[in-house]
Write an enzyme that holds these catalytic residues in place. Structure first.
Site, PDB file in Angstrom:
ATOM      1  N   GLY A   1       0.816  -1.204   0.000  1.00  0.00           N
ATOM      2  CA  GLY A   1       0.000   0.000   0.000  1.00  0.00           C
ATOM      3  C   GLY A   1       0.850   1.255   0.000  1.00  0.00           C
ATOM      4  N   SER A   2       0.336   2.295   0.611  1.00  0.00           N
ATOM      5  CA  SER A   2       1.002   3.594   0.589  1.00  0.00           C
ATOM      6  C   SER A   2       2.185   3.628   1.549  1.00  0.00           C
ATOM      7  CB  SER A   2       0.007   4.685   0.979  1.00  0.00           C
ATOM      8  OG  SER A   2      -0.344   4.563   2.353  1.00  0.00           O
TER       9      SER A   2
ATOM     10  N   GLY B   1       2.685   1.916   5.255  1.00  0.00           N
ATOM     11  CA  GLY B   1       3.817   1.036   5.495  1.00  0.00           C
ATOM     12  C   GLY B   1       4.648   1.467   6.691  1.00  0.00           C
TER      13      GLY B   1
ATOM     14  N   GLU C   1       5.702  -3.577   0.633  1.00  0.00           N
ATOM     15  CA  GLU C   1       5.692  -3.192  -0.783  1.00  0.00           C
ATOM     16  C   GLU C   1       4.923  -1.882  -0.869  1.00  0.00           C
ATOM     17  OE1 GLU C   1       7.345  -4.573  -3.028  1.00  0.00           O
ATOM     18  OE2 GLU C   1       7.741  -6.613  -2.324  1.00  0.00           O
TER      19      GLU C   1
ATOM     20  N   CYS D   1       1.627  -0.330  -8.924  1.00  0.00           N
ATOM     21  CA  CYS D   1       2.784   0.127  -8.148  1.00  0.00           C
ATOM     22  C   CYS D   1       4.004   0.254  -9.054  1.00  0.00           C
ATOM     23  CB  CYS D   1       3.064  -0.817  -6.981  1.00  0.00           C
ATOM     24  SG  CYS D   1       3.067  -2.551  -7.432  1.00  0.00           S
TER      25      CYS D   1
END
Length: 514
Positions: A245-246, A250, A267, A301
């Site tokens: 995610g963002s 994270g 990630e 991403c």
């Protein structure tokens, strides 16, 4: 309550139980949290209304996973692989239905949705082979008649927090590898991928239900919000949390997991760049750029965000890209011929418009980028992908906007281009388009791209599952899917076995009573 068409797809998948907020195996439990509504980005229609799980319900899933781990960890790895093989077969059977659900819920065009489901199938195949290759090693001992070895053992239950843009593949990357490594999984999907999660979990849990009762907690699904995700990150029952995610999300996960000395696999942000050198095949370059920049409406991403083009070819490349952008078929992603579907929601459109306004203030020249309301489904979130010609030192270039914005910049010296390319906080995917072997090798060398993925003569997106996927810096440093990424889901044990009648100590230490 579930939308009629979505309900029909779930029935086609063999899912007859009314989904609720929490599933442990194939047993559903009513959520204690607020009611949540999921809408399709295609036309804004409500797809589902569910009462989600509350943070305090997370322990039901993690406790079941912990109990299942006790028996699952001693099941031979090839037998664990057989479960994954059967899940893969079930996914193959339902590929088209799952792809339709992905398109409905996330707005992906049909070809990309089919490709995402194929990723799940591929990683199942990879994991089945892996189940017979969880190798340790033998190490030379300094002591006579001693054996020094390493083994890899199951780590424990794994928490998976996934994002909307790959609502099923990221779960499979983690779950299929975790299962063959001996780890149960607790999954918290994005609220914008709820039905996809229900479908995939139900398929996999249905296969797992055919296992002995002791294994019924192998797979759990927790439908919730950010607070539910925090409860997963905080849970001591989960020695590993994999989160996609963002960057802000994270950071929060990393701090929470580190506070209890757990492991996190992150990630996060991309902001991916490509360099186009003078020797590049320009037709190949434009095709690579197009898919990387506008595929999934710029919501991968690995989407291409920054393009560095040599001065000698920058003008013709910009003109060619603008011509291609003007011809892009934008609209309902389930319609044949559409190449660009909608953004996920209105907030994504607003973020795109804010980024374009900032780029304009910073001297950028913008082509495209407007919201589309004609000849697209009413209620959807459609935009025209944007090309922004801008200086490389513009502050907006440092930021990742999850939308189809391509910043086009110029360079004259390759070393400068690499420095500009690396001069952002993120480090996921990168590429160079060149027919010069020296330039290609430099880009892939320690002096080249600082990203986890460095490609030559292909775009930044479309990674194969056989390679380790992940990046550096604000991308989080995690690695998922192929290569030796399986080691993140296991614990290493170093064994020393003395099969001599003596007791020599390491480093020649003498410790004897007179």
């Amino acid at each position: 309550m579930i939308h009629t068409r979505a309900q029909s797809i779930l029935l086609d998948l063999g899912i007859h139980t009314e989904p609720k907020g929490l599933a442990v195996g194939n047993r559903w439990v009513a959520g204690h949290g607020p009611t949540f509504s999921a809408h399709s980005p295609i036309d804004g229609v409500e797809l589902a209304s569910l009462t989600v799980a509350s943070p305090d319900q997370v322990s039901q899933a993690t406790s079941a996973a912990r109990e299942a781990f006790v028996s699952w960890r001693v099941v031979p790895a090839p037998v664990r692989g057989e479960l994954v093989r059967r899940i893969g077969d079930r996914l193959r059977h339902h590929k088209s239905d799952l792809a339709e659900l992905v398109s409905w819920e996330t707005g992906k065009i049909t070809q990309e949705s089919l490709g995402e489901v194929q990723e799940m199938i591929d990683v199942c195949d990879f994991a089945v082979g892996l189940s017979r290759q969880l190798y340790g090693r033998t190490i030379a001992s300094e002591r006579p008649l001693h054996r020094l070895t390493e083994q890899w053992h199951p780590l424990g239950p794994v928490g998976v927090i996934s994002a909307f843009n790959f609502p099923v593949a990221v779960w499979a990357w983690n779950t299929m590898i975790a299962l063959v490594c001996g780890d149960p999984v607790v999954w918290k999907p994005s609220e914008k991928g709820t039905l996809c999660a229900i479908a995939c979990h139900s398929i996999a849990a249905g296969v797992a239900a055919e296992m002995p009762e002791a294994h019924q907690g192998l797979l759990s699904l927790v439908i919730g919000d950010a607070e539910t995700g925090k409860a997963i990150a905080d849970s001591p029952d989960l020695p590993l949390v994999s989160a996609t995610g963002s960057v802000p999300m994270g950071r929060d996960v990393a701090v929470r997991v580190a506070r209890r000395l757990g492991r996190s696999l992150l990630e996060l942000g991309g902001n991916n760049g490509m360099i186009v050198a003078p020797s590049a095949d320009l037709e190949l370059a434009t095709r690579s750029i197009l898919f990387a920049a506008v595929g999934t409406c710029g919501q991968r991403c690995t989407s291409l965000r920054r393009l560095y083009v040599h001065d000698s070819i920058a003008d013709p490349m910009a003109e060619q890209l603008k011509k291609l952008y003007a011809r892009l078929p934008i609209g309902d992603p389930t319609t044949d011929g559409t190449l660009v579907g909608p953004l996920i929601d209105e907030r994504a459109i607003l973020a795109m418009q804010d980024a374009l306004a900032a780029a304009r203030e910073q001297g950028g020249t913008i082509f495209g980028g407007d919201q589309i309301t004609n000849q697209v489904p009413a209620g959807g979130f459609y935009v025209r992908p944007a090309i922004v010609e801008i200086a490389a030192d513009a502050p907006i270039v440092q930021q990742e906007t999850f939308a189809p914005i391509l910043y086009l910049m110029r360079y004259s010296d390759l070393d400068d281009a690499i420095a500009m390319h690396n001069g952002v906080p993120q480090g996921l995917a990168s590429a160079i388009l060149t027919n010069d072997v020296r330039e290609a090798e430099l880009f892939c060398s320690p002096a080249g791209s600082d990203c986890g993925i460095a490609n030559v003569n292909i775009g930044t997106s479309g990674a194969e599952i056989g390679g380790a996927f992940g990046g550096e810096k604000e991308t989080g440093g995690g690695r998922e899917s192929g290569s030796d990424s399986w080691k993140a889901y296991m614990r290493r044990a170093t064994n020393t076995v003395n099969y001599s009648p003596e007791l020599p100590l390491a480093q020649g230490i003498q410790f004897d009573l007179d």
